[in-house]
Design a protein around this motif. Structure first.
Motif, PDB file in Angstrom:
ATOM      1  N   LEU A  70       0.799  -1.228   0.000  1.00 22.37           N
ATOM      2  CA  LEU A  70       0.000   0.000   0.000  1.00 22.37           C
ATOM      3  C   LEU A  70       0.833   1.282   0.000  1.00 22.37           C
ATOM      4  N   ILE A  71       2.061   1.240   0.482  1.00 23.99           N
ATOM      5  CA  ILE A  71       2.837   2.480   0.626  1.00 23.99           C
ATOM      6  C   ILE A  71       3.102   3.127  -0.734  1.00 23.99           C
ATOM      7  N   ASN A  72       3.793   2.414  -1.618  1.00 27.55           N
ATOM      8  CA  ASN A  72       4.038   2.951  -2.964  1.00 27.55           C
ATOM      9  C   ASN A  72       4.576   1.851  -3.876  1.00 27.55           C
ATOM     10  N   VAL A 172      -0.065  -5.027 -12.788  1.00 29.06           N
ATOM     11  CA  VAL A 172      -1.342  -4.689 -12.152  1.00 29.06           C
ATOM     12  C   VAL A 172      -1.185  -3.443 -11.287  1.00 29.06           C
ATOM     13  N   ARG A 173      -0.093  -3.369 -10.555  1.00 25.28           N
ATOM     14  CA  ARG A 173       0.154  -2.210  -9.664  1.00 25.28           C
ATOM     15  C   ARG A 173       0.280  -0.920 -10.470  1.00 25.28           C
ATOM     16  N   GLN A 174       0.905  -1.005 -11.645  1.00 26.33           N
ATOM     17  CA  GLN A 174       1.138   0.189 -12.452  1.00 26.33           C
ATOM     18  C   GLN A 174      -0.076   0.576 -13.294  1.00 26.33           C
ATOM     19  N   GLY A 181      -3.897   1.127  -7.439  1.00 24.61           N
ATOM     20  CA  GLY A 181      -3.120   0.003  -7.934  1.00 24.61           C
ATOM     21  C   GLY A 181      -2.676  -0.898  -6.804  1.00 24.61           C
ATOM     22  N   GLY A 182      -2.241  -0.281  -5.714  1.00 19.39           N
ATOM     23  CA  GLY A 182      -1.857  -1.066  -4.544  1.00 19.39           C
ATOM     24  C   GLY A 182      -3.032  -1.790  -3.923  1.00 19.39           C
ATOM     25  N   ILE A 188      -5.730  -9.047  -4.616  1.00 15.66           N
ATOM     26  CA  ILE A 188      -5.301 -10.339  -5.154  1.00 15.66           C
ATOM     27  C   ILE A 188      -4.658 -11.171  -4.055  1.00 15.66           C
ATOM     28  N   PHE A 189      -3.820 -10.542  -3.234  1.00 16.45           N
ATOM     29  CA  PHE A 189      -3.239 -11.248  -2.090  1.00 16.45           C
ATOM     30  C   PHE A 189      -4.341 -11.755  -1.170  1.00 16.45           C
TER      31      PHE A 189
END
Length: 322
Positions: A70-72, A172-174, A181-182, A188-189
């Protein structure tokens, strides 16, 4: 000819014995590390039950994973690189006991480079790492006479299995702006953890029909269907994430497919452990075994989720090629 065959059998027996001896030495080293850690543990945390140890380890693992995701982008990338490298190391460690001689250094480096290459270069980054790894393994095979073709295959498979599949989460994050994105990657996790948790809780209480008794005797059909339901439930929550174009029926289908991939990944790692005679892939996570034991479902779910989200036009994605 007979003498040559006998020599080959003797050489193979010696290599297998050496691999087993190394595995025994690694186990004893792990026991010494656990004894040292136990001696340094505060008294109030000693003599914990298996459930307490499992809960504490799981809490730390989940907390670190959630924060990094979640941070970045950079913390997510660090988490994926570390996970890929550690899991690859455990994979090669197990295969050593099966008389295989993988090149751990090349495999672990490549596993860690897969997420980095995808972050900077996209899909072609994974292709470049794969080509570089294959070339390096060919050079190693030519000039190190003890290496065999199966060793090259194991070295390449370990890096691709632990690194390339996991690197799909970078895409996926990007695909979505921060923080969504996070949030999607975290979802998913969570779907993987829900699959495992629902399957364990229902299977341990109501499981009567074995799913794959020869590969994983503890898994049941009751737990299998409960895990799929848990995965589908969390995929329905993806519809609430801004930027994700996903309907409830599609989320249910994608959740079931993702859950099936998670079960397949879990059974694949169980098959590997059964072949080499290991109960756990390592001792990194007390009460859980190794990190590979916790991430075996994640690898296939990661790449399947990315493919489903892109193919279903659920997230924005542009194909970039050289």
């Amino acid at each position: 000819m007979v003498q040559r065959q006998a020599d080959n059998r003797d050489a193979r027996s010696q290599e297998q014995a050496a691999g087993q001896a190394q595995a025994t030495d690694e186990r004893s080293r792990g026991e010494r590390l656990k004894d040292y850690a136990y001696a340094k543990t505060p008294q109030k945390f000693k003599n914990a039950s298996d459930l307490q140890v499992r809960f504490r380890t799981g809490f730390v693992y989940v907390t670190v994973s959630v924060l990094c995701i979640l941070i970045n982008d950079w913390t997510t990338l660090a988490l994926l690189c570390a996970t890929a490298a550690l899991c690859a190391g455990e994979f090669y460690y197990m295969l050593r006991a099966d008389a295989k001689l993988p090149n751990e250094m090349l495999g672990i480096i490549a596993a860690a480079l897969y997420p980095i290459s995808v972050y900077f270069l996209g899909l072609q980054g994974a292709l470049l790492v794969s080509l570089a790894l294959l070339l390096a393994l060919l050079v190693w095979y030519v000039f190190w006479m003890r290496a065999r073709i199966p060793d090259v295959g194991v070295s390449f498979f370990g890096a691709a299995y632990c690194g390339m599949l996991l690197s799909s989460l970078v895409l996926v994050r990007q695909a979505l702006p921060h923080p969504w994105g996070g949030v999607l990657v975290l979802g998913i996790f969570l779907s993987v953890w829900a699959n495992d948790s629902f399957a364990y809780l229902v299977g341990s209480k109501f499981g009567k029909h074995k799913l794959a008794p020869r590969v994983s005797p503890k898994k049941s059909w009751e737990g299998f269907f409960a895990g799929l339901a848990g995965s589908a439930l969390f995929w329905c929550l993806f519809t609430l994430i801004p930027g994700v174009n996903l309907s409830i029926p599609m989320a249910l289908v994608f959740g079931v497919v993702s859950g099936l991939c998670g079960v397949l990944g879990d059974l694949a790692e169980s098959r590997i452990k059964r072949n080499v005679g290991f109960k756990d892939s390592g001792t990194l996570l007390p009460g859980h075994g190794g990190l590979l034991d916790r991430c075996d479902s994640l690898f296939l779910v990661a790449v399947a989720s990315a493919i489903l989200l892109v193919a279903g036009n659920c997230i924005p994605f542009t194909w970039h090629f050289m």
